[in-house]
Design an enzyme around this catalytic site. Structure first.
Site, mmCIF file in Angstrom:
data_model
loop_
_atom_site.group_PDB
_atom_site.id
_atom_site.type_symbol
_atom_site.label_atom_id
_atom_site.label_comp_id
_atom_site.label_asym_id
_atom_site.label_seq_id
_atom_site.Cartn_x
_atom_site.Cartn_y
_atom_site.Cartn_z
ATOM 1 N N HIS B 194 0.832 -1.211 0.000
ATOM 2 C CA HIS B 194 0.000 0.000 0.000
ATOM 3 C C HIS B 194 0.864 1.259 0.000
ATOM 4 C CE1 HIS B 194 -3.413 2.565 0.759
ATOM 5 N NE2 HIS B 194 -2.676 3.173 1.669
ATOM 6 N N GLU B 438 -6.543 -12.793 -12.088
ATOM 7 C CA GLU B 438 -5.499 -12.654 -11.072
ATOM 8 C C GLU B 438 -5.265 -13.948 -10.305
ATOM 9 O OE1 GLU B 438 -6.688 -9.752 -8.115
ATOM 10 O OE2 GLU B 438 -8.790 -10.128 -8.561
ATOM 11 N N ASP B 462 -1.556 -9.822 -7.812
ATOM 12 C CA ASP B 462 -2.001 -11.075 -7.220
ATOM 13 C C ASP B 462 -1.646 -12.267 -8.097
ATOM 14 O OD1 ASP B 462 -2.860 -10.065 -4.879
ATOM 15 O OD2 ASP B 462 -4.978 -9.964 -5.403
ATOM 16 N N CYS B 509 -3.994 -4.095 -15.044
ATOM 17 C CA CYS B 509 -4.087 -3.018 -14.066
ATOM 18 C C CYS B 509 -3.148 -3.254 -12.886
ATOM 19 C CB CYS B 509 -5.523 -2.858 -13.582
ATOM 20 S SG CYS B 509 -6.236 -4.370 -12.961
#
Lengths: 89, 578
Positions: B194, B438, B462, B509
C-alpha cells in the site's frame, strides 16, 4: 478490622467519577481499605480495581477497613457511599 | 560535528530522490520485546519505570490544567481519573512484581496492562468494559516515556518531512494526502504494498522493507531517500547531500520533459495505438489522472468506499461516488472493480459471525465474499448501474477463479437490473462486464472465460504472488516476486491470445503495467490497455512512442526462448541498449 455492608445508591453506579472520589478519600487514611462484591475484593485505593467491580446502582457491597485509623476510615467511606457520591440518586 | 552518513539498503518502492528531515510517525501499538534481566539491572529497570511514571504524571497534570482552562472543571475530571490510574497501587505493584522477577520495564507494563484489559473485556456492562481504554491511554503515555519518544502528530508535518514508520495504513495515508511530504520510509512492505502504491500516485520517493528503521532514526534527523536504488542515508555528509541535490535537479528537469507527452497519443513508431489509463481509489484522484494524460480509469478500486467509513455504503452512496468519476472522465471509460475485500476488513461494518481467517489471501474475499452476501453485492451493483447513465462505466469482478462465479455474479447483476426497473430508476442495460484475471486457475482457462465476458483485465500483483507463492509484502521473499519469470510470461501470453481469439480486449491493471521496464514486453504480447498509477503514464508513454510493435514482438519471441531469469535479464539488457 472493621466491616459494614452498604448499598450503592447513585443512579450510575461506581463509574469513573465516584471511583475517583473513593480513591481520593481512601488515600487520606493509612489503613487498608477494601471493597468486597461477591467473590471480588479490591483495594479502595485502586481506581482500576473499583471500576473492575462494575458495580451498578442497587448493588450491595461490603466495606472493610484495617489499620490504625480503621474506625474513621470506615465512617468516612460509609458517608460518601450513602450520599451517593454527591450524584443523582 | 561529523556526519555519520549511514547507508541502509531497502526495497525501492517509488522512484525519485528526496532530501529532508525525519518525521517518525507514531504507531498506536508499540513493538514490545521481552528481555530477561537480572541483578543490578532490576534496580535500573525499576528506576526507569519510576522515571517514566514521574514524567507521565507531569504530562497528565499539564493536560489537566489545559482541559480545565479550555473545557472547564467537569472535563478536567477525565485527566483526574488518568492521574489516579497512573498511581493505581494494584497496577503499579503488578508491574514492579514482574520487573523483580526479571523482565524489562516495557514488557512488564505491556503484559500487566494486557492482563487487566482482558479482565475488563469480560465485564457485561459496556460502560465499565470501555474503561479499559483509559488504562490503555495511560499505559501508552508511560510506554512512550520509557522508550524516550516524543509525541508527534501529522499536524507537525512540514514540507521537508520524510515520513518514517513501521507501516502506513490506508487511514494514515488518507490524512497525508492533504499535507505535502517529501518521501516515505517504512519497515514493512514490498514493491507493491500500500505504501508503494500511495507514494507512486503522489509521485514521491519511497523505500520500504527497512527492518527496525524506526529505532535507528531520531525525529528531525537529516535523511536522504533514494527511491531509485532503494537506499536510505541517515545523517548524510556534505558531499552526499551535494550529489543528491544534483540528482534531484535532474529529476525535476526529467519530469518537465515527460509533461510534454501528456497530450500526445500512446502510439508506437509503426502505428499501433494502445490505451493508457489510471488506477484510482477515490474521485479526488481523477484530476491527477487527467493531468497526466490518462485516457481511461482502468481500475477504480471501490474498496475505499468500504474502508473510509464505519457503516456499509448504501446504494445511493455508491451511485453518487461512481457518477462523479464517470462524469469527470467522460467520454473515457471507467472500469469499476466490485468490492475486493476480505471478511476481516468488513466485519467492523457490522457483519457478525465472520471469523478470523488463517490465510485471508486465500480465503473469503472479493467475489467469493460478494456471492456469499448477495445483498451487499447487489447494493454496489445497483449503484454502478445507476451511475452508468452518466458516462462510460464498465463492471469488473475481482478474484474470479472459475466460470460458475461469473455466472452467479451475472445472475445477481440481472436481479439488480430487475429491481431498478421496478423502482423506475434509469441504467444502461448494455453495460459491459469484465473480469480480473489474477488467480492462476483463471489465467489457465482464460479461453473459456473470454467467451463469457466483454473484456479481461490482468491483475498482475495477485497473479504473480499466487503463481510464485510469494507474499510480496514479506521482505524476506520479496526478491522472488519476478514479473519476467518464464511462467508469468507464458500465462500472460495465454491470457492475451485467448482474449483476442474471442474478439475481446484485454487490459492490465497491476503494477507491471506501469513499470517502464516491462512496457516493451507487454506491447509485444499484444496488450490493448495499460492501467497504472497516474504518475507512471508519461514514462510508459515515452517508451511506447519510441519503439515499434515489430521490435517488441521480436523481443517477446527472444524472451520465450529463455529458460531462466539470467537469460531473460541479459535479453532485456540487450534490448535496452540495442
Amino acid at each position: 478490622m472493621r466491616e459494614k455492608n452498604v448499598k450503592i445508591v447513585n443512579k450510575l453506579g461506581l463509574h469513573a467519577r465516584p471511583a475517583s472520589l473513593i480513591v481520593q478519600t481512601a488515600m487520606a487514611f493509612s489503613s487498608n481499605i477494601y471493597i468486597i462484591k461477591d467473590e471480588a475484593k479490591v483495594d479502595a485505593k485502586s481506581i482500576m480495581g473499583i471500576l473492575m467491580l462494575a458495580a451498578a446502582c442497587g448493588t450491595e457491597i461490603k466495606l472493610q477497613t484495617e489499620g490504625p485509623d480503621e474506625e474513621q476510615a470506615l465512617e468516612k467511606m460509609l458517608e460518601i457511599f450513602n450520599n451517593g457520591f454527591g450524584e443523582e440518586i | 560535528m561529523k556526519q555519520n552518513n549511514i547507508i541502509l539498503n531497502g526495497i525501492a518502492a517509488s522512484s525519485g530522490v528526496a532530501i529532508g528531515k525525519v518525521f517518525v510517525l507514531e504507531e498506536d501499538d508499540f513493538l514490545v520485546i521481552k528481555k530477561e534481566i537480572s541483578g543490578s539491572h532490576i534496580k535500573q529497570e525499576l528506576a526507569r519505570l519510576k522515571d517514566a511514571i514521574e514524567k507521565t504524571k507531569v504530562e497528565l497534570e499539564e493536560d489537566q490544567k489545559e482541559l480545565n482552562k479550555v473545557l472547564g472543571e467537569n472535563y478536567a475530571k477525565i485527566a483526574d481519573a488518568h492521574l489516579l490510574i497512573l498511581n493505581d497501587p494494584m497496577i503499579k505493584n503488578e508491574i514492579e512484581k514482574m520487573i523483580n522477577k526479571g523482565t524489562n520495564a516495557e514488557y512488564a507494563v505491556h503484559k500487566v496492562v494486557e492482563n487487566f484489559s482482558k479482565t475488563f473485556d469480560l465485564i457485561d456492562n459496556e460502560y465499565f468494559r470501555e474503561r479499559k481504554h483509559d488504562l490503555l491511554d495511560v499505559a501508552k503515555k508511560i510506554m512512550r516515556n520509557l522508550l524516550g519518544k516524543t509525541k508527534k502528530s501529522l499536524a507537525d508535518l512540514d514540507e521537508d518531512s520524510i515520513i518514517v514508520a513501521k507501516n502506513l495504513t490506508p487511514a494514515d495515508t488518507v490524512n497525508m494526502k492533504e499535507v505535502m511530504v517529501k518521501g516515505f520510509v517504512t519497515e514493512i512492505g514490498g514493491k507493491t504494498s500500500h505504501t508503494a502504491l500511495v507514494a507512486q500516485s503522489l509521485e514521491i520517493p519511497a523505500v520500504v522493507g527497512l527492518k527496525d528503521i524506526t529505532y535507528k532514526v531520531k525525529q528531525e534527523m537529516p535523511i536522504i531517500v533514494d527511491g531509485n536504488l532503494g537506499l536510505v542515508i541517515l545523517d548524510p555528509s556534505k558531499e552526499t547531500i551535494e550529489n543528491y541535490k544534483r540528482e534531484y535537479e535532474i529529476q525535476i528537469s526529467n519530469k518537465k520533459e515527460l509533461e510534454k507527452f501528456k497530450d500526445l497519443p500512446a502510439v508506437t513508431t509503426d502505428g499501433r495505438e494502445v490505451i493508457l489509463g489510471a488506477n484510482i481509489e477515490n474521485p479526488e484522484e481523477v484530476r491527477a489522472a487527467l493531468r497526466h494524460g490518462a485516457n481511461a480509469i482502468g481500475l477504480y478500486r471501490s474498496e475505499f468506499m468500504y474502508m473510509s467509513k464505519k457503516t456499509m455504503p448504501t446504494e445511493e452512496e455508491h451511485y453518487q461516488n461512481y457518477s462523479k468519476v464517470a462524469k469527470m472522465m467522460m467520454p473515457y471509460e471507467v472500469i469499476i472493480r466490485t468490492m475486493d475485500l476480505g471478511g476481516d476488513k468488513i466485519s467492523r461494518l457490522g457483519l457478525m459471525n465472520i471469523g478470523r481467517e488463517a490465510n485471508p489471501f486465500m480465503g473469503l474475499r472479493a467475489i467469493r465474499f460478494c456471492l456469499k452476501y448477495p445483498d451487499i453485492f447487489k447494493a454496489q451493483l445497483k449503484g454502478i448501474l445507476r451511475a452508468s447513465v452518466h458516462g462510460n462505466i464498465k463492471i469488473m469482478y475481482p478474484m474470479i477463479s472459475r466460470i460458475s462465479e461469473i455466472k452467479e455474479a451475472n445472475k445477481i447483476l440481472e436481479q439488480a437490473k430487475e429491481e431498478l426497473k421496478k423502482e423506475g430508476k434509469k441504467f444502461r442495460d448494455d453495460i459491459e462486464v469484465g473480469v480480473m484475471i489474477e488467480v492462476p486457475s483463471a489465467a489457465v482457462i482464460s479461453d473459456i472465460i473470454a467467451k463469457e465476458v466483454d473484456f479481461l483485465s490482468i491483475g498482475t500483483n495477485d497473479l504473480i504472488q499466487y503463481t510464485m507463492a510469494v507474499d510480496r509484502v514479506n521482505a524476506d521473499v520479496a526478491h522472488l516476486y519476478t514479473p519476467m519469470h518464464p511462467a508469468i510470461l507464458r500465462l500472460l501470453k495465454n491470457i492475451i491470445d485467448s482474449a483476442h481469439a474471442a474478439g475481446k480486449n484485454v487490459g492490465m491493471c497491476g503494477e507491471m503495467a506501469g513499470d517502464p521496464l516491462y512496457t516493451a514486453i507487454l506491447l509485444g504480447l499484444g496488450l490493448d490497455e495499460f492501467s497504472m498509477s497516474a504518475g507512471q503514464i508519461p514514462k510508459v508513454k515515452k517508451i511506447i512512442r519510441s519503439i515499434s510493435k515489430a521490435e517488441s514482438k521480436k523481443l517477446v519471441e527472444q524472451l520465450f526462448k529463455c529458460t531462466n531469469m539470467q537469460e531473460i535479464n541479459i535479453t532485456m539488457k540487450k534490448f535496452k541498449y540495442r
